[in-house]
Design an enzyme around this catalytic site. Sequence first.
Site, PDB file in Angstrom:
ATOM      1  N   CYS A 169       0.840  -1.161   0.000  1.00 37.70           N
ATOM      2  CA  CYS A 169       0.000   0.000   0.000  1.00 37.70           C
ATOM      3  C   CYS A 169       0.888   1.227   0.000  1.00 37.70           C
ATOM      4  O   CYS A 169       2.083   1.149  -0.214  1.00 37.70           O
ATOM      5  CB  CYS A 169      -0.857  -0.015   1.260  1.00 37.70           C
ATOM      6  SG  CYS A 169      -1.773  -1.555   1.466  1.00 37.70           S
TER       7      CYS A 169
ATOM      8  N   GLY B 184      -2.049   1.598  -4.498  1.00 39.92           N
ATOM      9  CA  GLY B 184      -3.262   0.995  -3.958  1.00 39.92           C
ATOM     10  C   GLY B 184      -4.485   1.729  -4.417  1.00 39.92           C
ATOM     11  O   GLY B 184      -4.589   2.934  -4.206  1.00 39.92           O
TER      12      GLY B 184
ATOM     13  N   TYR C 179       9.386  -2.518 -10.546  1.00 45.29           N
ATOM     14  CA  TYR C 179       8.006  -2.417 -10.996  1.00 45.29           C
ATOM     15  C   TYR C 179       7.111  -1.520 -10.150  1.00 45.29           C
ATOM     16  O   TYR C 179       6.299  -0.781 -10.684  1.00 45.29           O
ATOM     17  CB  TYR C 179       7.389  -3.818 -11.035  1.00 45.29           C
ATOM     18  CG  TYR C 179       5.906  -3.829 -11.240  1.00 45.29           C
ATOM     19  CD1 TYR C 179       5.355  -3.532 -12.488  1.00 45.29           C
ATOM     20  CD2 TYR C 179       5.043  -4.101 -10.182  1.00 45.29           C
ATOM     21  CE1 TYR C 179       3.983  -3.526 -12.675  1.00 45.29           C
ATOM     22  CE2 TYR C 179       3.672  -4.100 -10.370  1.00 45.29           C
ATOM     23  CZ  TYR C 179       3.144  -3.808 -11.615  1.00 45.29           C
ATOM     24  OH  TYR C 179       1.805  -3.803 -11.792  1.00 45.29           O
TER      25      TYR C 179
ATOM     26  N   ASN D 119       1.979  -0.194   5.396  1.00 45.87           N
ATOM     27  CA  ASN D 119       2.372  -0.787   4.121  1.00 45.87           C
ATOM     28  C   ASN D 119       3.323  -1.913   4.428  1.00 45.87           C
ATOM     29  O   ASN D 119       4.353  -1.699   5.073  1.00 45.87           O
ATOM     30  CB  ASN D 119       3.062   0.268   3.243  1.00 45.87           C
ATOM     31  CG  ASN D 119       3.617  -0.346   1.970  1.00 45.87           C
ATOM     32  OD1 ASN D 119       3.197  -1.419   1.548  1.00 45.87           O
ATOM     33  ND2 ASN D 119       4.573   0.330   1.359  1.00 45.87           N
ATOM     34  N   GLY D 120       2.979  -3.107   3.985  1.00 45.68           N
ATOM     35  CA  GLY D 120       3.842  -4.258   4.228  1.00 45.68           C
ATOM     36  C   GLY D 120       3.035  -5.440   4.698  1.00 45.68           C
ATOM     37  O   GLY D 120       1.819  -5.495   4.468  1.00 45.68           O
TER      38      GLY D 120
END
Lengths: 469, 469, 469, 469
Positions: B8, B34, B251, B109-110
């Site tokens: 995220c 996200g 990416y 995030n993670g």
Amino acid sequence: MTGPKHSCGVVGIAATYNVVPALQKTLMIIQHRGQESAGITVFNDDGKMDILAGSGLVQVALPSNRLAELKGNSGIGHVRYPTADSKDEKNIQPFKVTTNFGAVAVAHNGEITNYDELEAKYLSAGYSFTTNSGSELVTKILSKHMSQHNDPIKAMKSMMGELEGSYALTIQIDNRIFGIRDPYGLRPLCIGEIEEGHIVVSESAAIDALNGTFIRDVAPGEIIEVMHDHFIPHKGPAHKHKANCMFEWVYFARPDSVIDEREVYDVRKRIGEILARECPADVDIIMPIPDSGRAHAIGFSIASGIPYEEGFMKNRFAERTFILPDQKERELAVSMKMNPIKSTVEGKRMVIVDDSIVRGTTLKKLISMLRKAGAKEVHVRVGSPPVIAPCYYGVDMRSREQFVANGRSNKEVCDIIGADSLGYISIEGLVEAINKPESELCLGCVSGKYPTRIPGETQRFQSKLNEEF
Amino acid sequence: MTGPKHSCGVVGIAATYNVVPALQKTLMIIQHRGQESAGITVFNDDGKMDILAGSGLVQVALPSNRLAELKGNSGIGHVRYPTADSKDEKNIQPFKVTTNFGAVAVAHNGEITNYDELEAKYLSAGYSFTTNSGSELVTKILSKHMSQHNDPIKAMKSMMGELEGSYALTIQIDNRIFGIRDPYGLRPLCIGEIEEGHIVVSESAAIDALNGTFIRDVAPGEIIEVMHDHFIPHKGPAHKHKANCMFEWVYFARPDSVIDEREVYDVRKRIGEILARECPADVDIIMPIPDSGRAHAIGFSIASGIPYEEGFMKNRFAERTFILPDQKERELAVSMKMNPIKSTVEGKRMVIVDDSIVRGTTLKKLISMLRKAGAKEVHVRVGSPPVIAPCYYGVDMRSREQFVANGRSNKEVCDIIGADSLGYISIEGLVEAINKPESELCLGCVSGKYPTRIPGETQRFQSKLNEEF
Amino acid sequence: MTGPKHSCGVVGIAATYNVVPALQKTLMIIQHRGQESAGITVFNDDGKMDILAGSGLVQVALPSNRLAELKGNSGIGHVRYPTADSKDEKNIQPFKVTTNFGAVAVAHNGEITNYDELEAKYLSAGYSFTTNSGSELVTKILSKHMSQHNDPIKAMKSMMGELEGSYALTIQIDNRIFGIRDPYGLRPLCIGEIEEGHIVVSESAAIDALNGTFIRDVAPGEIIEVMHDHFIPHKGPAHKHKANCMFEWVYFARPDSVIDEREVYDVRKRIGEILARECPADVDIIMPIPDSGRAHAIGFSIASGIPYEEGFMKNRFAERTFILPDQKERELAVSMKMNPIKSTVEGKRMVIVDDSIVRGTTLKKLISMLRKAGAKEVHVRVGSPPVIAPCYYGVDMRSREQFVANGRSNKEVCDIIGADSLGYISIEGLVEAINKPESELCLGCVSGKYPTRIPGETQRFQSKLNEEF
Amino acid sequence: MTGPKHSCGVVGIAATYNVVPALQKTLMIIQHRGQESAGITVFNDDGKMDILAGSGLVQVALPSNRLAELKGNSGIGHVRYPTADSKDEKNIQPFKVTTNFGAVAVAHNGEITNYDELEAKYLSAGYSFTTNSGSELVTKILSKHMSQHNDPIKAMKSMMGELEGSYALTIQIDNRIFGIRDPYGLRPLCIGEIEEGHIVVSESAAIDALNGTFIRDVAPGEIIEVMHDHFIPHKGPAHKHKANCMFEWVYFARPDSVIDEREVYDVRKRIGEILARECPADVDIIMPIPDSGRAHAIGFSIASGIPYEEGFMKNRFAERTFILPDQKERELAVSMKMNPIKSTVEGKRMVIVDDSIVRGTTLKKLISMLRKAGAKEVHVRVGSPPVIAPCYYGVDMRSREQFVANGRSNKEVCDIIGADSLGYISIEGLVEAINKPESELCLGCVSGKYPTRIPGETQRFQSKLNEEF
């Protein structure tokens, strides 16, 4: 001073089939208890608890297509009443969590008077809160006691030892459904048998709508577990004096419900009869303030022998005054929803019967409309004694300042609202109409004496909760 | 095997003015991280924390009229990536609670690799959970340690001692804003100065968009508190080996972001150059798979001297493959979003450059479309080594079965996708392109060796976390 | 057999100020005439006509924020009743077009019986239709005649020469507001004076709600132009026999409205009195089917001397039967919205009074509920004669098959619905209650004789329209 | 000066199966031509025409669940471009009516330049209009001619004799599908064969996406009827000079579409090559303004031998400048959607290539961002000649005041935007790139000379339409 108020409606159902349609139907039947939000939980076949909840009336909050996706043989539901600080969507109930002993959902009607103390206590113990609802508090306390007792009933009893105030709760723990009523029985809760199932619900009218059979009220302090084929009562902490809220009969509940063995319509009609005796009036017609004053007015008409008339047209596309959140919206709504019927009113002397007077603003407007329509005399008769003190148990009447009867004589109030005369039922008359001992009723808002400890208020009963359960 | 994945984007801002517009802008800049939901919290002038969050893109989840009602000089925000089990609206972040030490909001995030263990531990201790997100877990652990230490920094350090896996967190405690990065620096987080304020955010591009100045990356294991006029770093538990996720450069991140001192576009171009050296091809043109393959292709073109061409028209009204939740939707979407440009493709021998191959299904479809459009030869070059192992740190690549390169030779994969040749960059080449020691990168998905303990997987670094902080 | 039915409500207002709030208020007051959609047009200060319209109740179709954007000193409005083929949103009214003589908007209550003929005629002439509503047809015919006469009044008179059936129209041509009533006065329309303005509206109750003064009914065949300071009547084609729809008094209109010089409540009470005389019953109580049967029941109670009781609790969160679009929804709704009050019903012999019986299905269900609740005898008394023929003038009663009284004896119907006895008011009794000559009423649905030409049906009056106007 | 502009996209499909999915797919492929609304009509098995249309992107306007309810073997569709006066929902297309010769639906791309004259003419004749769209006008004119000719083709030809300006139309008459292109071929329209069906559509890329085969462009003035197994061309009024809009190739169409036998990508690349020849620059890199400038920049790079680089990161979560409705929103959006990539830009001399300059405001902002990011020199090269005159044929460029190049020298514009140099392709160069005779192109916006009569503007071709068809 306290956590948020919840005069709401709750339900819990266990059956041999998908209970979602029955939950939906029930919530629509008890919709009058709360129109701000609605929600249900069910325990599905995959062993998980699903929740659907949203803002607005049942038909909006629980849309049919979304309900169709839910399925489970047990579930609980809730409708929520709008209170000043309750707009927050996170307060929508049921409140659902995952705990060490399963998924838990709680629906709450009432008000925890020691909410702030308990919140502080649990915050200090390292708990965090995502809402400011009694429902979440209940899950926290329940969780703590479950980790000690590892038995729902024991944990619930311990929890009831911590909670003060009013609560009718339905609790779902995985697929098990419980109903709990506070030690004074302040808020209603009853048990019914339905087709291959059982229900605990705020009002008996819902059992009728499901073609079920009313069994009995949940006793004060009692914990009921309902299963599809039977129910199990557990005795929890109760007070030797019950304290059923008199306002449920006067105004809040549906006329067709039976609350603590007294049918609401019947009580209201008796209130009207006693009013006619206590405060007679020499008039041509008796008129209700629709819809809630009808039964009272019919009683008054029968007892007085004066004809009953419907002198107000009520616009069913406007909400009832009491249910609207703020004063401004209340006033705006009056002229939209009531219009006098001239042929009935013109040249007549009349009694208008209302269930209660809180602020008096609506009544003042209505009387002025009647006079404009040609009424000769307007005498007001009220189905409850003057409201002079706040309710701490879940009815949204908070500050003394808002009560027109607070610190004013009958004459002064009569002048304010512009009536020719004003008569309230006496406390004794109300008690007679309800036909229960005064010691078994909560009359806090009309007497200022409360069944439980409220900081700064007088307490009626000093005795402790029964500890042997 | 674990709790839900969160690749995220997060942000936290403190300033001398209302930060709501800056939070909104930031979330739109990191929206690529996200698109399933977005949310913010701010601490308002009345001393309360407000939250606004919803499903969908920022512009839908946080509508302007609702944002206009929020105000506060500090706040955090989150955009959420769609993962299989994350559809539930309750998982929308930030997660906000009231605790004994104030209102707390967490954006994560993670992925917490020991989520299940920690959840079980806290459930046993009597805690209950309303979501199944790492954010809520973080609040529970933080609350517990706060009740011991009564100091946010100490509590956060203790918390980091319990958490395993990847996390870039922004945490708001009343009006204080913190950013935390896990001991390996798996997920990116950086600090910037903006006009009369400071920001912690997943990607540096957001600092540019706010006309701010990039300061530095948050170090692995570091806790940063940002204030309007300065920021305070605190050393928390760190591992002697960093493990920056290589996929952020390949990416995930925006090309214009600088992650751990390496600009993403620059790394990608270098990947293309090294690919041209490692896997040359005798072709007429070099073509990217837009949008993510462009920089790699430009690098390949420059290094090989073969002209760069845009041979695919990408329909910007379709989402990128990788971001869509399930396989069926992925396939449906391919033909809608890519169309070969005949003049470019017809009769040509070409290299097409993609950032990575996971399932290979999209690529197979694209190659078939190129052939139908008249391509003479289609050679595939890939900007990352074969993905052969799951990611446990927040990228939604879960089971080995889905990886086309898992257990297959290069030739076999080449046949499956229908290419004339297939060349991946080597791990060494990738490390060279990133220009960091291999020991400072997480290469788990291409090597099968993970920086942290993962049951059933090989661990690269056995050394413990630094305990002295 | 005909174009779509519109038993709806219409309004037109001209004043010296913005009429949008008054239009909104009016539509909420006549909301009972149609709940499927609502819309208004106003002529703004820039010389353009704006429209706002949508599906649902006024508060949903015309949200306050959207209404706040509209402004104009003249406007019309419409609420639409749900009929089988009217779900299409394009049929939402007012219908608004641009013509050679300005912007034109039309709101229609009633039904054009020669709709199909007129549609065919205008299609043949090269016109195209975007809806299948009478409103659009009216604009087409009006446009044609305007291009000949270039005078709205003349054009409207010519238009009335083409239209057959029932119509109460409000028409806005730029800033001019007109009200038109069909030559028989089938649908109601009246004129009122409001503060610095005038109104034409379906029901007088709306004038009360605006604190205005009722002036008079629009005469059959009359065209009224309302201005802020006066109104101008124009004599159009009228029939020497009026034909006011008796159902407006019996059921459709609000009790507080005065329709063609007869107050609705007053008529209903008189119906009850006459019913008591024509079909007496030896019972303990008189009960209405709420809400529409109340006035009839009060009349019955007063005339018979038998006490009035409210024996049904009506759930205000369900719609009234008659208003729901299809049979299935109708049945579903019954049990949700009515519940007998046991104390009133148990052991009693009772008359229940309803305004009318169409299908009889709801009544059958209610009687069965009463018996289950302990009613000893249930005698049904009905405030209108048996409905045996379709309405072609805008009430949604279409096929003879649906009328339970069609081709059945009183005894047979009584058995079907499960009553102990069944009594209808006679046509003579109804005429007496309305207190108008039978020749001035439309009794088509109870007599099968219609005021206007209906293919396949009997026509009561053969005389022509008055041609000299 | 005229009716509303419609640079939109249209489609019509006839097949042996339900064409709804193909219509949806097509509209998503041509979504770049209009994002304000979308709609389709189909002729269902019951012999009726259904319509579904709404505001927003295809996925919002035509939700899958609603589309699933539609079915028919023939249908048309439309996507609409936002123009200043087009916000009104009533202008959503297709426009559908019932006529004497069946249900008729019309989708229009282009602009009727004599709209006001024709509207006035038909208003005078007694017609009324519900919208102000060319589509409705088309139905009115078609209806009139149908009532004379009773033959669709003859009626369409007569209609084309009345219409001036640009139009690519798809028309559905019950189950028959027609495509019409104006006598100059101003707006694109082409024919394709798909599986068991045929399609007429604005751009050939849609035929590719349906796995169909491109057949040919519709000729100027031609009427095409498509059936499932063949198509029938009819010759209508055509001008001896075509006038294909050059902006379709420069900017409007998808790069993978072939418009009038010229592939868009190919033309753009050639534009870049000619630009490099006409306005060379001594720089380090060539950069496009993504996305629309890419092909031009690649052409420039190849022709100049200077490396191509992607120096801007475009945020795909913001819309393209040109497509946004007003100036304020345009400016707001710039900083959100473009960010320079430092490694590419820093210390470099560069050419940035854009397709066109209208106002210049976005470009000015971008150049300033490049300089801030360290660019040494910024030279602007533009893929179209200076826009100095309005487009009257459907591109939303209306007043000369808005064109930065209007009345200013190259140097002045260069200073305004802050570039080091500024070079446009010449008209001759553009004509060369398109590779068609100048006499077959509409160059109105860059030359001020228009193919058709426009009051106050210069007309290029004085010859009349071919009358023999």
